[in-house]
Design a protein around this motif. Structure first.
Motif, mmCIF file in Angstrom:
data_model
loop_
_atom_site.group_PDB
_atom_site.id
_atom_site.type_symbol
_atom_site.label_atom_id
_atom_site.label_comp_id
_atom_site.label_asym_id
_atom_site.label_seq_id
_atom_site.Cartn_x
_atom_site.Cartn_y
_atom_site.Cartn_z
ATOM 1 N N ARG B 73 0.818 -1.212 0.000
ATOM 2 C CA ARG B 73 0.000 0.000 0.000
ATOM 3 C C ARG B 73 0.852 1.263 0.000
ATOM 4 O O ARG B 73 0.375 2.333 -0.384
ATOM 5 C CB ARG B 73 -0.933 -0.012 1.203
ATOM 6 C CG ARG B 73 -2.068 -1.037 1.045
ATOM 7 C CD ARG B 73 -2.658 -1.397 2.383
ATOM 8 N NE ARG B 73 -3.229 -0.234 3.032
ATOM 9 C CZ ARG B 73 -4.481 0.175 2.825
ATOM 10 N NH1 ARG B 73 -5.261 -0.499 2.031
ATOM 11 N NH2 ARG B 73 -4.946 1.237 3.418
ATOM 12 N N ASN B 76 1.570 2.578 -3.801
ATOM 13 C CA ASN B 76 0.728 3.591 -4.468
ATOM 14 C C ASN B 76 0.199 4.622 -3.480
ATOM 15 O O ASN B 76 -0.833 5.242 -3.699
ATOM 16 C CB ASN B 76 -0.408 2.941 -5.267
ATOM 17 C CG ASN B 76 -1.409 2.248 -4.382
ATOM 18 O OD1 ASN B 76 -1.198 2.113 -3.183
ATOM 19 N ND2 ASN B 76 -2.506 1.825 -4.966
ATOM 20 N N LEU B 78 -1.274 4.616 -0.685
ATOM 21 C CA LEU B 78 -2.445 4.537 0.184
ATOM 22 C C LEU B 78 -1.979 4.693 1.624
ATOM 23 O O LEU B 78 -2.735 5.082 2.500
ATOM 24 C CB LEU B 78 -3.191 3.213 -0.002
ATOM 25 C CG LEU B 78 -3.962 3.074 -1.314
ATOM 26 C CD1 LEU B 78 -4.676 1.741 -1.380
ATOM 27 C CD2 LEU B 78 -4.946 4.210 -1.497
ATOM 28 N N ARG B 104 -0.564 6.545 -9.267
ATOM 29 C CA ARG B 104 -1.758 5.737 -9.023
ATOM 30 C C ARG B 104 -2.453 5.338 -10.314
ATOM 31 O O ARG B 104 -3.051 4.264 -10.403
ATOM 32 C CB ARG B 104 -2.747 6.512 -8.148
ATOM 33 C CG ARG B 104 -2.368 6.455 -6.690
ATOM 34 C CD ARG B 104 -3.265 7.328 -5.888
ATOM 35 N NE ARG B 104 -2.956 7.236 -4.471
ATOM 36 C CZ ARG B 104 -3.446 8.064 -3.561
ATOM 37 N NH1 ARG B 104 -4.259 9.038 -3.932
ATOM 38 N NH2 ARG B 104 -3.131 7.920 -2.303
ATOM 39 N N MET B 109 -4.501 -1.774 -8.605
ATOM 40 C CA MET B 109 -4.516 -2.453 -7.306
ATOM 41 C C MET B 109 -5.819 -3.223 -7.117
ATOM 42 O O MET B 109 -6.895 -2.739 -7.455
ATOM 43 C CB MET B 109 -4.370 -1.437 -6.182
ATOM 44 C CG MET B 109 -4.358 -2.079 -4.811
ATOM 45 S SD MET B 109 -3.406 -1.100 -3.661
ATOM 46 C CE MET B 109 -3.232 -2.216 -2.299
ATOM 47 N N PHE B 111 -8.049 -5.350 -4.140
ATOM 48 C CA PHE B 111 -8.153 -5.421 -2.683
ATOM 49 C C PHE B 111 -8.762 -6.753 -2.256
ATOM 50 O O PHE B 111 -9.452 -7.413 -3.024
ATOM 51 C CB PHE B 111 -9.029 -4.285 -2.170
ATOM 52 C CG PHE B 111 -8.502 -2.921 -2.495
ATOM 53 C CD1 PHE B 111 -7.700 -2.232 -1.605
ATOM 54 C CD2 PHE B 111 -8.823 -2.313 -3.707
ATOM 55 C CE1 PHE B 111 -7.226 -0.976 -1.904
ATOM 56 C CE2 PHE B 111 -8.342 -1.059 -4.014
ATOM 57 C CZ PHE B 111 -7.550 -0.387 -3.119
#
Lengths: 460, 270
Positions: B73, B76, B78, B104, B109, B111
């Motif tokens: 994470r 990128n 986050l 980004r 990505m 999850f």
């Protein structure tokens, strides 16, 4: 033989059973009644008792409501009509006196708004010569009809999307139609928004978007407060185009309630969204301002704010400023509603899983785009019941303006009861006002349920 | 030590990944130098050094709380790192918002909980970012989205809402949604952990196909079969540090660190 099955565990089904219709007593009216009214001996007794109670109440109220007094011109005449029908009881005649509604119907709707404000010199009373083509009260009625046209594309899916352009113009058209005056005033207000937008465009592309927002607001305020007055005067002297202006003091009745309610509702939603976002902001000053504003407004009764609007504000404004009383009230009601709206929307934002923010971020959407496309559509949907509750509350709170002397329906009801002809009438007027408010509030409530159903996409 | 086949519980039997197509180039895709991160006073990532070359398939595994999700994470942004340097595709991650948005949009990505947008249809989920970030015309974005939905084998669901799909289908949509941005790197954060065993296969299949096309991938996953067959490098993390990394054969057959040995024996122990 029978023992074989009891001791055998293995079992293989050879054919699947077809679907069968349920028994007749479980579906249709019989099934519904059985499930909802007579599902047991206790519930059956309660049902019968309830029906009896409903009958007794209606038997008492309906004769009062159905009373042939529509054409009466005073309370005494009502009593004579009812006495003539032999409807005299122990406490005088029984029956409603509907003549007051017929007599004061237009006043309850429009207050003292002039019926024919066509030319600047003829304002009140009979239709002026040459204006016979215009129906009475055409300006407020036209405003209301156009309101429905402007709302249609916002509220429903079917109207053509092009109507949204009209919706965008309507906020500038509405005050002009109601208050009248020169056409340049609404145009200069519109120009303020254009200026703000251009400043934002220019600053946000070359510097930062936050600076752009601040400068845009400042530019618009400078235009509205300082410059636009001169520009409007100048344009009006060059090219006077306009309709007769109507004084705020002659506004009244449901027209006033709807005007204040619609503007407050329409403005409080966007302001509430901004406040809710500001309250969640990482920027300390923005957050502090929003929290301070919300907590202050929520901590003060609306009546107090209205008194500030009607009395105190004039003391602080420079002498000679003519700041319209209805405008002041609208601003206060809007601010009040916005604070509540902000908290309702914050509830919706809090209910969204963090993953939604992360997914929007991970796709490269910036803050405003992810708010616009991902977060707000969902947060607002979650908040619909709360938002509509606030709307309904605001609309009903508009009756508080009667306390500061504006003639909304409740204010007018006092004036009507002060009239010798109708002195002593209570139930009929308040019942009628309550019915009209109920119609508006109930429609909003039903609409919110329709909207929730329409937006339901989670299929849980 | 155990046989390799024991790791393969969820791997598709009919589809043996073709490693010859997965080529690693010398070009650096991600460079992480001496990166440290704290949550408050808790030192969650310690001295991370990692270089990822284009075309690599890296699997990160480790016990829960070892910082593997936090690590990817950070790539990128986050999560924000406090020390060290992360360079993605030649752009360094700093607090500069323009760089962050640029990275980004280049890094896809997926999850654990899919995070599809429930108020949009599958197709709208896939076209949202291309239309609003890349400014692709709607028609072109629709075509691209349909292309990738066909690739993940659910084009017929395009007009449904996420709530109407199974978990496996939702995760494949999430992969398609990321692919629509034409990313050069894909990050997977435990993509199969929230799925039923039946659905894990379909998601792994999609990921294998992606690997065969040469996508640079970093996966946090407990699917050791996937790690063995697809990854070219397995990284084991514990207590916020990279404890061991090796080629999958050597990692599984001959782990060096005691912590790694314990972890692998526990994974197989159940």
């Amino acid at each position: 033989m029978s023992g074989t099955h009891a001791h055998t565990v293995a079992y293989v089904r050879e054919s699947m059973l077809p679907e069968q219709a349920p028994p007749a007593t479980e579906v249709g009216i019989i099934g519904w009644g059985k499930a909802n009214l007579f599902s047991g001996w206790f519930n059956s007794i309660v049902t019968i008792l309830s029906l009896a109670a409903i009958y007794l109440i209606l038997a008492a109220i309906l004769p009062w409501i159905f009373s042939p007094t529509w054409n009466a011109t005073s309370l005494n005449e009502c009593r004579e009509i009812l006495a003539g029908l032999g409807r005299e009881g122990e406490h005088g005649v029984s029956g409603a006196c509907w003549g007051v509604i017929r007599d004061r119907w237009l006043q309850l709707m429009f207050g003292f708004y002039p019926p024919y404000p066509i030319t600047p010199d003829v304002n009140i009373g009979e239709a002026p010569v040459g204006s016979g083509v215009w129906p009475a009260y055409f300006r407020p009625i036209l405003t209301f009809v156009l309101l429905i046209v402007a709302l249609a594309p916002v509220l429903f899916e079917h109207p053509p999307r092009k109507l949204l352009y009209f919706t965008a113009i309507y906020p500038f058209l509405m005050p002009w139609l109601l208050w009248g005056g020169t056409i340049w005033s609404p145009l200069s207000v519109l120009a303020g928004f254009v200026i703000a937008f251009l400043v934002f465009r220019f600053v946000s592309t070359s510097y930062s978007s936050l600076l752009g927002i601040i400068l845009a607001v400042v530019a618009a305020l400078v235009w509205w407060m300082v410059l636009s007055g001169y520009v409007v005067d100048a344009l009006d002297s060059i090219l006077p185009v306009g309709i007769a202006s109507v004084d705020s003091r002659s506004f009244g009745g449901f027209m006033l309630s709807i005007t204040i309610g619609v503007v407050a509702i329409g403005c409080s939603l966007p302001i509430g969204i901004v406040l809710a976002l500001g309250r969640q902001s990482d920027l300390l000053i923005v957050k502090a301002l929003c929290v301070g504003f919300i907590e202050f407004i929520r901590g003060v009764p609306l009546i107090t704010l209205l008194f500030v609007a009607s009395v105190l504000l004039n003391i602080f404004l420079p002498p000679g400023t003519n700041f319209d009383i209805i405008l002041r009230v609208i601003i206060m009601v809007t601010l009040f509603a916005s604070a509540y709206m902000a908290e309702v929307i914050r509830g919706g934002l809090a209910a969204l899983p963090k993953g939604q923010y992360e997914a929007a971020d991970a796709l490269g959407l910036d803050y405003w785009k992810s708010q616009q496309l991902v977060i707000m559509p969902q947060a607002l949907k979650i908040s619909i019941p709360g938002i509509v509750s606030t709307f309904i509350g605001v609309f009903k709170d508009t009756t508080l303006v009667s306390i500061i002397g504006l003639l909304d329906p409740l204010g007018l009801s006092n004036a009507i009861r002060a009239d010798a002809a109708w002195n002593g009438i209570v139930w009929e007027i308040y019942g009628f006002i309550a019915l009209l408010f109920f119609v508006f509030c109930f429609s909003m409530s039903r609409y919110s349920m329709y909207l929730e159903r329409r937006l339901q996409t989670d299929h849980r | 030590m155990s046989t390799m086949a024991e790791y393969d519980d969820h791997m598709p039997e009919d589809h043996i990944p073709d490693r010859s197509k997965m080529r690693v180039s010398d070009e650096v895709a991600i460079q992480i130098n001496d990166m440290n991160k704290w949550y408050g006073t808790f030192h969650v990532l310690r001295d991370i050094n990692l270089t990822v070359y284009r075309g690599e398939r890296i699997v990160i595994c480790g016990p829960s709380g070892s910082g593997k999700s936090t690590l990817i994470r950070c790539i990128n942004r986050l999560e924000e790192h406090q020390q060290g340097k992360i360079v993605v595709d030649g752009t360094e991650l700093t607090s500069d918002l323009k760089n962050i948005d640029k990275i980004r949009s280049e890094v896809g990505m997926c999850f654990q909980h899919f995070n599809l947008f429930p108020h949009l249809t599958i197709l709208e989920n896939c076209t949202l970012a291309p239309i609003w970030v890349r400014k692709t015309p709607k028609k072109e974005a629709d075509e691209t989205a349909m292309h990738f939905l066909r690739k993940v084998k659910i084009p017929e669901q395009a007009n449904k809402y996420p709530g109407q799909l199974s978990g496996g289908q939702q995760q494949r949509v999430a992969i398609a949604r990321s692919l629509c941005m034409k990313p050069r790197i894909m990050l997977f954060d435990e993509p199969t952990s929230a799925l039923d065993p039946e659905m894990i296969k379909e998601v792994l299949d999609t990921m294998i196909e992606l690997a065969e096309e040469g996508m640079t991938m970093i996966c946090v996953t407990h699917e050791m079969g996937f790690a063995r067959q697809v990854a070219n490098r397995v990284i084991f993390m514990d207590q916020g540090q990279i404890v061991e990394q090796n080629e999958p054969e050597k990692f599984f057959m001959d782990p060096q660190n005691d912590r790694t040995k314990l972890f692998l024996s526990q994974i197989l122990g159940h």
